[in-house]
Design a protein around this motif. Structure first.
Motif, PDB file in Angstrom:
ATOM      1  N   LEU A 147       0.839  -1.216  -0.091  1.00  0.00           N
ATOM      2  CA  LEU A 147      -0.080  -0.172   0.121  1.00  0.00           C
ATOM      3  C   LEU A 147       0.975   1.306   0.038  1.00  0.00           C
ATOM      4  N   SER A 148       0.835   2.021  -1.168  1.00  0.00           N
ATOM      5  CA  SER A 148       1.509   3.343  -1.135  1.00  0.00           C
ATOM      6  C   SER A 148       0.771   4.589  -1.099  1.00  0.00           C
ATOM      7  N   MET A 149       1.116   5.408  -0.318  1.00  0.00           N
ATOM      8  CA  MET A 149       0.315   6.423  -0.053  1.00  0.00           C
ATOM      9  C   MET A 149       1.459   7.785  -0.204  1.00  0.00           C
ATOM     10  N   PRO A 150       0.687   8.818  -0.317  1.00  0.00           N
ATOM     11  CA  PRO A 150       1.476  10.327  -0.411  1.00  0.00           C
ATOM     12  C   PRO A 150       1.954  10.621   0.948  1.00  0.00           C
ATOM     13  N   LYS A 151       3.017  11.317   1.123  1.00  0.00           N
ATOM     14  CA  LYS A 151       3.461  11.792   2.482  1.00  0.00           C
ATOM     15  C   LYS A 151       2.469  12.874   2.822  1.00  0.00           C
ATOM     16  N   LEU A 152       2.176  12.905   4.113  1.00  0.00           N
ATOM     17  CA  LEU A 152       1.308  13.918   4.889  1.00  0.00           C
ATOM     18  C   LEU A 152       1.967  14.623   5.976  1.00  0.00           C
ATOM     19  N   PRO A 153       2.174  15.754   5.567  1.00  0.00           N
ATOM     20  CA  PRO A 153       2.849  16.582   6.775  1.00  0.00           C
ATOM     21  C   PRO A 153       1.823  16.821   7.933  1.00  0.00           C
ATOM     22  N   VAL A 154       1.902  16.411   9.277  1.00  0.00           N
ATOM     23  CA  VAL A 154       0.818  16.897  10.040  1.00  0.00           C
ATOM     24  C   VAL A 154       1.355  17.806  10.993  1.00  0.00           C
ATOM     25  N   ASP A 155       1.023  19.116  11.020  1.00  0.00           N
ATOM     26  CA  ASP A 155       1.416  20.160  11.696  1.00  0.00           C
ATOM     27  C   ASP A 155       0.306  21.104  12.155  1.00  0.00           C
ATOM     28  N   ASP A 156       0.595  22.343  12.848  1.00  0.00           N
ATOM     29  CA  ASP A 156      -0.434  23.190  13.476  1.00  0.00           C
ATOM     30  C   ASP A 156      -1.321  23.626  12.042  1.00  0.00           C
ATOM     31  N   SER A 157      -0.893  23.672  10.735  1.00  0.00           N
ATOM     32  CA  SER A 157      -1.826  24.164   9.755  1.00  0.00           C
ATOM     33  C   SER A 157      -2.524  23.189   9.177  1.00  0.00           C
ATOM     34  N   THR A 158      -2.111  21.666   9.215  1.00  0.00           N
ATOM     35  CA  THR A 158      -2.961  20.651   8.796  1.00  0.00           C
ATOM     36  C   THR A 158      -4.678  20.588   9.366  1.00  0.00           C
ATOM     37  N   GLU A 159      -4.626  21.011  10.779  1.00  0.00           N
ATOM     38  CA  GLU A 159      -6.073  21.014  11.196  1.00  0.00           C
ATOM     39  C   GLU A 159      -7.019  21.919  10.452  1.00  0.00           C
ATOM     40  N   TYR A 160      -6.566  23.179  10.354  1.00  0.00           N
ATOM     41  CA  TYR A 160      -7.578  24.298   9.687  1.00  0.00           C
ATOM     42  C   TYR A 160      -7.740  23.915   8.364  1.00  0.00           C
ATOM     43  N   THR A 161      -6.586  23.802   7.579  1.00  0.00           N
ATOM     44  CA  THR A 161      -6.764  23.341   6.172  1.00  0.00           C
ATOM     45  C   THR A 161      -7.657  22.454   5.885  1.00  0.00           C
ATOM     46  N   LEU A 162      -7.861  21.145   6.271  1.00  0.00           N
ATOM     47  CA  LEU A 162      -8.514  20.022   6.206  1.00  0.00           C
ATOM     48  C   LEU A 162      -9.812  20.313   6.623  1.00  0.00           C
ATOM     49  N   PHE A 163     -10.034  21.027   7.726  1.00  0.00           N
ATOM     50  CA  PHE A 163     -11.397  21.184   8.343  1.00  0.00           C
ATOM     51  C   PHE A 163     -12.040  21.890   7.326  1.00  0.00           C
ATOM     52  N   ASN A 164     -11.378  23.016   6.687  1.00  0.00           N
ATOM     53  CA  ASN A 164     -12.156  24.059   5.712  1.00  0.00           C
ATOM     54  C   ASN A 164     -12.379  23.281   4.399  1.00  0.00           C
ATOM     55  N   MET A 165     -11.397  22.621   3.987  1.00  0.00           N
ATOM     56  CA  MET A 165     -11.857  21.797   2.731  1.00  0.00           C
ATOM     57  C   MET A 165     -13.030  20.821   2.990  1.00  0.00           C
ATOM     58  N   VAL A 166     -13.025  20.257   3.948  1.00  0.00           N
ATOM     59  CA  VAL A 166     -14.092  19.269   4.365  1.00  0.00           C
ATOM     60  C   VAL A 166     -15.556  19.953   4.537  1.00  0.00           C
ATOM     61  N   ALA A 167     -15.425  21.255   5.006  1.00  0.00           N
ATOM     62  CA  ALA A 167     -16.723  21.922   5.157  1.00  0.00           C
ATOM     63  C   ALA A 167     -16.930  22.338   3.776  1.00  0.00           C
ATOM     64  N   PHE A 168     -15.998  22.815   2.969  1.00  0.00           N
ATOM     65  CA  PHE A 168     -16.290  23.325   1.623  1.00  0.00           C
ATOM     66  C   PHE A 168     -17.147  22.070   0.713  1.00  0.00           C
ATOM     67  N   GLU A 169     -16.624  20.836   0.880  1.00  0.00           N
ATOM     68  CA  GLU A 169     -17.120  19.746   0.204  1.00  0.00           C
ATOM     69  C   GLU A 169     -18.331  19.603   0.553  1.00  0.00           C
TER      70      GLU A 169
END
Length: 449
Positions: free
Chosen positions: A297-319
């Motif tokens: 199983l190959s997956m892209p690298k995912l940096p998880v830092d302070d910015s990951t939270e608000y970036t993903l939350f807002n993209m999920v809300a947009f979708e």
């Protein structure tokens, strides 16, 4: 509609009139124009901080909030510099934005009466002023960040936002304020339509820029350390939209339905690993680039830092709020979040994915990463016919094969180190000698008998 008792009451008559106003064509046009939304309390209450701009308001929804007012002075100064540098009059910018004012208004769902034309005195004028100030400020911020630490800057060396390269002040704005502006640009409630930037740049250049020029300019600012291909074909709706595009290039792998029986149990990364599935990083940063071939199983690298939270939350809300979100990508961020949450069921799963290079954990705690994805995936539903849903079924089917479990345990137990392998060979040799001796003894017994 007839009210109870056969009498026509005013409220019943009024309601009956509204029921006849629903026209499919009109409703289609109405919903198509919206792309910037207020996040409902049912979503926002999970993490209020993730949807709240901290430094600058862009657009009407957070305009005038006390903690964002200090940036208004800098917006006016940015507009002045842009006008002086472009050699264009302010009236030219006003006319260009006024031409698309109705489209800009309709981009915002539930626009307040103080901004919408015709709902209050001076509402259109206030809306145009805000759009021009915010749009020109954003263009100046992106121009300054693209220039980097050069000497071609017409702001004061100690300007708190646009400071020039100076041995004393060291581009204070680029180092300390622009990261916060990037963050605020990714808030769903804090978006500017890219149509606005298109019109403003068109005035400066005497001709309208291409859609791809605007898209790439925004992505280069939001993701300065990566260069993903930006999809072409249309002007992005707003910065959050094109940033989401930049994470979703390429196609999903087509996963087959398992030929063997597969239960509905969702296995964690550790359980998949124990069942013989290996993990590795993919050669692309696209969240579409999740592959499963020959037990890997190959997956892209995912940096998880302070910015990951608000970036993903807002993209999920947009979708969740924007119907369609682009036919080619669908609800791809929600699907990715759901998939990662499935395989991260405990801090041990985070530790495994980190050791394989898939997660770059800058939060410091495996438990914090696990809690982040549990929070993101709450109430998210995976399309049962989607690619990642098929992948989960294939992973479960593969890891349910008994021979895979047996071979994996054998390999990890006896082939994990040279000493274990030597012990296995010695045991096999002794077993073979014992069998040969037994056979020889029995042959001698029957021969002598």
């Amino acid at each position: 509609m007839t009210a109870a008792g056969g009498s026509n009451r005013k409220w019943a008559v009024d309601l009956e009139k509204t029921l006849g106003e629903g026209d499919v064509v009109l409703e289609l046009g109405r919903w198509e124009r919206h792309c910037i939304y207020r996040v409902p309390a049912s979503i926002k209450n999970k993490n209020l901080r993730a949807y709240q701009p901290q430094l600058v308001s862009l657009g009407p929804f957070h305009h005038g909030e006390p903690h964002l007012l200090p940036m208004e002075e800098h917006k006016r100064r940015a507009l002045g510099r842009l006008l002086r540098r472009s050699g264009r009059s302010f009236d030219e910018f006003v006319a260009a934005v006024e031409d698309v004012a109705e489209e800009l208004e309709h981009a915002y769902m539930d626009l307040g009466d103080e901004w919408a034309a015709g709902r209050g005195p001076g509402s259109r004028e206030r809306f145009l002023e805000m759009m021009i100030l915010d749009g020109c400020f954003l263009l100046e911020v992106m121009r300054r960040a693209a220039a980097g630490f050069d000497h071609h800057n017409d702001y004061a060396p100690n300007d708190p936002i646009f400071s020039s390269d100076d041995p004393i002040f060291c581009s204070h704005g680029i180092l300390y304020h622009i990261p916060s502006i990037r963050r605020d640009m990714l808030m769903l409630e804090n978006q500017l339509p890219l149509l606005l930037l298109h019109k403003l740049i068109g005035v400066q250049r005497e001709s309208p820029p291409g859609d791809d020029f605007i898209n790439r300019m925004v992505v280069r600012f939001l993701a300065p350390f990566s260069r993903p291909p930006t999809p072409v074909g249309r002007l992005g709706l707003h910065p959050l939209d094109v940033f989401r595009w930049s994470m979703l290039f390429g196609e999903y792998q087509r996963f087959r339905v398992p030929e063997f029986d597969s239960d509905d149990t969702i296995r964690s990364a550790v359980e998949l690993y124990q069942a013989g599935i290996r993990f590795k990083t993919s050669n692309s940063s696209s969240l579409h680039n999740i592959r499963f071939r020959r037990g890997v199983l190959s997956m892209p690298k995912l940096p998880v830092d302070d910015s990951t939270e608000y970036t993903l939350f807002n993209m999920v809300a947009f979708e969740r709020l924007h119907v369609g979100t682009g036919s080619a990508t669908g609800s791809a961020i929600m699907a990715y979040v759901f998939f990662v949450d499935c395989i991260i069921q405990s801090p041990k799963d985070v530790a495994l994915l980190t050791s394989k290079g898939i997660i770059r954990n800058s939060l410091g705690s495996e438990e914090a990463v696990a809690m982040l994805f549990h929070s993101l995936a709450r109430d998210v539903v995976l399309d049962p016919d989607g690619a990642l849903s098929a992948l989960l079924r294939e992973l479960n089917g593969y890891s349910s094969l008994p021979w895979e479990m047996w071979f994996t345990n054998l390999k990890r137990t006896y082939f994990g180190s040279p000493w274990a392998f030597m012990s296995l060979l010695a045991a096999a040799f002794l077993l073979l000698m014992t069998v040969l001796q037994t056979v020889y003894t029995m042959r001698q017994f029957y021969r002598d008998g």
